[in-house]
Design a protein around this motif. Sequence first.
Motif, PDB file in Angstrom:
ATOM      1  N   THR A 119      -2.285  -2.893   8.208  1.00 29.98           N
ATOM      2  CA  THR A 119      -2.206  -3.924   9.246  1.00 29.98           C
ATOM      3  C   THR A 119      -1.959  -5.318   8.690  1.00 29.98           C
ATOM      4  O   THR A 119      -1.735  -6.259   9.447  1.00 29.98           O
ATOM      5  CB  THR A 119      -3.521  -3.950  10.063  1.00 29.98           C
ATOM      6  OG1 THR A 119      -4.619  -4.223   9.184  1.00 29.98           O
ATOM      7  CG2 THR A 119      -3.738  -2.604  10.749  1.00 29.98           C
ATOM      8  N   ASP A 120      -2.028  -5.465   7.352  1.00 25.87           N
ATOM      9  CA  ASP A 120      -1.883  -6.807   6.783  1.00 25.87           C
ATOM     10  C   ASP A 120      -1.387  -6.706   5.348  1.00 25.87           C
ATOM     11  O   ASP A 120      -1.749  -5.780   4.606  1.00 25.87           O
ATOM     12  CB  ASP A 120      -3.244  -7.520   6.808  1.00 25.87           C
ATOM     13  CG  ASP A 120      -3.114  -9.027   6.614  1.00 25.87           C
ATOM     14  OD1 ASP A 120      -1.979  -9.546   6.652  1.00 25.87           O
ATOM     15  OD2 ASP A 120      -4.161  -9.683   6.425  1.00 25.87           O
ATOM     16  N   VAL A 121      -0.531  -7.655   4.968  1.00 24.53           N
ATOM     17  CA  VAL A 121      -0.084  -7.800   3.584  1.00 24.53           C
ATOM     18  C   VAL A 121      -0.408  -9.228   3.166  1.00 24.53           C
ATOM     19  O   VAL A 121       0.031 -10.184   3.810  1.00 24.53           O
ATOM     20  CB  VAL A 121       1.429  -7.532   3.436  1.00 24.53           C
ATOM     21  CG1 VAL A 121       1.862  -7.727   1.979  1.00 24.53           C
ATOM     22  CG2 VAL A 121       1.774  -6.119   3.895  1.00 24.53           C
ATOM     23  N   ARG A 122      -1.202  -9.372   2.103  1.00 26.85           N
ATOM     24  CA  ARG A 122      -1.691 -10.683   1.701  1.00 26.85           C
ATOM     25  C   ARG A 122      -1.188 -11.048   0.303  1.00 26.85           C
ATOM     26  O   ARG A 122      -0.997 -10.189  -0.550  1.00 26.85           O
ATOM     27  CB  ARG A 122      -3.222 -10.693   1.697  1.00 26.85           C
ATOM     28  CG  ARG A 122      -3.841 -10.275   3.020  1.00 26.85           C
ATOM     29  CD  ARG A 122      -3.575 -11.294   4.103  1.00 26.85           C
ATOM     30  NE  ARG A 122      -4.342 -12.519   3.863  1.00 26.85           N
ATOM     31  CZ  ARG A 122      -4.196 -13.631   4.564  1.00 26.85           C
ATOM     32  NH1 ARG A 122      -3.269 -13.702   5.520  1.00 26.85           N
ATOM     33  NH2 ARG A 122      -4.955 -14.683   4.305  1.00 26.85           N
TER      34      ARG A 122
ATOM     35  N   ASP B 272      -8.202  -1.792   0.801  1.00 25.70           N
ATOM     36  CA  ASP B 272      -7.281  -2.659   0.065  1.00 25.70           C
ATOM     37  C   ASP B 272      -6.592  -1.890  -1.052  1.00 25.70           C
ATOM     38  O   ASP B 272      -7.133  -0.920  -1.593  1.00 25.70           O
ATOM     39  CB  ASP B 272      -8.028  -3.844  -0.553  1.00 25.70           C
ATOM     40  CG  ASP B 272      -8.306  -4.951   0.443  1.00 25.70           C
ATOM     41  OD1 ASP B 272      -7.965  -4.779   1.637  1.00 25.70           O
ATOM     42  OD2 ASP B 272      -8.877  -5.986   0.046  1.00 25.70           O
TER      43      ASP B 272
ATOM     44  N   ARG C 193      -5.467  -0.118   4.498  1.00 25.71           N
ATOM     45  CA  ARG C 193      -5.431  -1.032   5.634  1.00 25.71           C
ATOM     46  C   ARG C 193      -4.784  -2.369   5.267  1.00 25.71           C
ATOM     47  O   ARG C 193      -4.222  -3.037   6.134  1.00 25.71           O
ATOM     48  CB  ARG C 193      -6.870  -1.308   6.130  1.00 25.71           C
ATOM     49  CG  ARG C 193      -7.613  -0.063   6.604  1.00 25.71           C
ATOM     50  CD  ARG C 193      -6.968   0.543   7.849  1.00 25.71           C
ATOM     51  NE  ARG C 193      -7.681   1.735   8.296  1.00 25.71           N
ATOM     52  CZ  ARG C 193      -7.378   2.976   7.912  1.00 25.71           C
ATOM     53  NH1 ARG C 193      -6.380   3.174   7.068  1.00 25.71           N
ATOM     54  NH2 ARG C 193      -8.066   4.006   8.370  1.00 25.71           N
ATOM     55  N   ARG C 194      -4.852  -2.745   3.992  1.00 25.48           N
ATOM     56  CA  ARG C 194      -4.316  -4.038   3.583  1.00 25.48           C
ATOM     57  C   ARG C 194      -3.743  -3.946   2.169  1.00 25.48           C
ATOM     58  O   ARG C 194      -4.336  -3.323   1.286  1.00 25.48           O
ATOM     59  CB  ARG C 194      -5.419  -5.106   3.633  1.00 25.48           C
ATOM     60  CG  ARG C 194      -4.929  -6.509   3.277  1.00 25.48           C
ATOM     61  CD  ARG C 194      -6.011  -7.554   3.518  1.00 25.48           C
ATOM     62  NE  ARG C 194      -7.130  -7.413   2.588  1.00 25.48           N
ATOM     63  CZ  ARG C 194      -8.026  -8.361   2.378  1.00 25.48           C
ATOM     64  NH1 ARG C 194      -7.959  -9.513   3.044  1.00 25.48           N
ATOM     65  NH2 ARG C 194      -9.027  -8.162   1.531  1.00 25.48           N
TER      66      ARG C 194
ATOM     67  N   ARG D 269      -2.410  -6.091  -1.216  1.00 24.27           N
ATOM     68  CA  ARG D 269      -2.530  -7.367  -1.926  1.00 24.27           C
ATOM     69  C   ARG D 269      -1.300  -7.509  -2.821  1.00 24.27           C
ATOM     70  O   ARG D 269      -1.214  -6.890  -3.899  1.00 24.27           O
ATOM     71  CB  ARG D 269      -3.819  -7.378  -2.750  1.00 24.27           C
ATOM     72  CG  ARG D 269      -5.079  -6.982  -1.948  1.00 24.27           C
ATOM     73  CD  ARG D 269      -5.602  -8.130  -1.119  1.00 24.27           C
ATOM     74  NE  ARG D 269      -6.181  -9.143  -1.970  1.00 24.27           N
ATOM     75  CZ  ARG D 269      -7.461  -9.152  -2.355  1.00 24.27           C
ATOM     76  NH1 ARG D 269      -8.299  -8.190  -1.968  1.00 24.27           N
ATOM     77  NH2 ARG D 269      -7.925 -10.120  -3.128  1.00 24.27           N
TER      78      ARG D 269
END
Length: 279
Positions: free
Chosen positions: A7-10, A22, A40-41, A43
């Motif tokens: 749901t997220d790329v940081r 992560d 879920r994510r 990095r």
Amino acid sequence: MDLNTVTDVRDARLREPWRPGDAWLGGGTYLFSEPQPHLRRLRDLSRMGWEPLTRRPDGSLEIAATCTIAQLSRHARTLDEAAAPLFEQCCRAFLASFKIWNMATVGGNLCNGLPAGPMISLTAALDGSCLLQAQDGSLRRVDVVDFITGAGRKDLAEGELLRSVTLPGRALRRRTAFRQASLYGLGRSGALVTGTLDPLDGSTAVTITAATVRPYRFWFPLPPERDQLRRAIVSAVADDGWFDDIHGLPAWRRHMGLRLAEEVRRELATSHGSEEGAR
């Protein structure tokens, strides 16, 4: 492959707290090759700005975890040390597509911990050491041969990051030998054996990968005899130490590992004998 649970790329530079789900994203060639339902994510390490390859004053070569196979291959062509051919031989052992060649990273190959990982073969053969960074910023070093603990297993704590791999200058000056075997012409390595000979003292190392669940490195103060090398391998690698998958049965991998190790031993012994005779 789409990772529909992410749901997220940081940006990894943000140094945000690590949380379940992560994963570090380097080249992504493994992450996007199969389902990763636990993620879920991501990095993203692509903006860390790490220099791909750095030559240190002591002669050692530091390879950033984000260095791609293409970058390593290009750099190897500029090396004038005796070990230079081994870089390209291991890079070519990927038998990879253009996309993977330009996106896959050295760090990713090590952190996957797959027996056939050719960057494991290269760095283990040349006495590589991994620089690992924990979530609190603390650093530790571990040799590549100890970093890989089994098929797909590595000495990496939750959230810990492989920052780089360093090859000592003396290792780069060693003569090398390389042998690889596969069940298919363009198949994954079923056995990959490397050897190094130090011209200063004649010490010899033979490293077996792909055929075994983890790297096995055998060091001798002088070039070993055939039976000496065979005994060392047989005593160190237990029956369950030979890898078993569709790319080769354990019995075949054992046979090829021993056969290729002997070929490597003979090649290095011959080159050492030639050097001795020329003195």
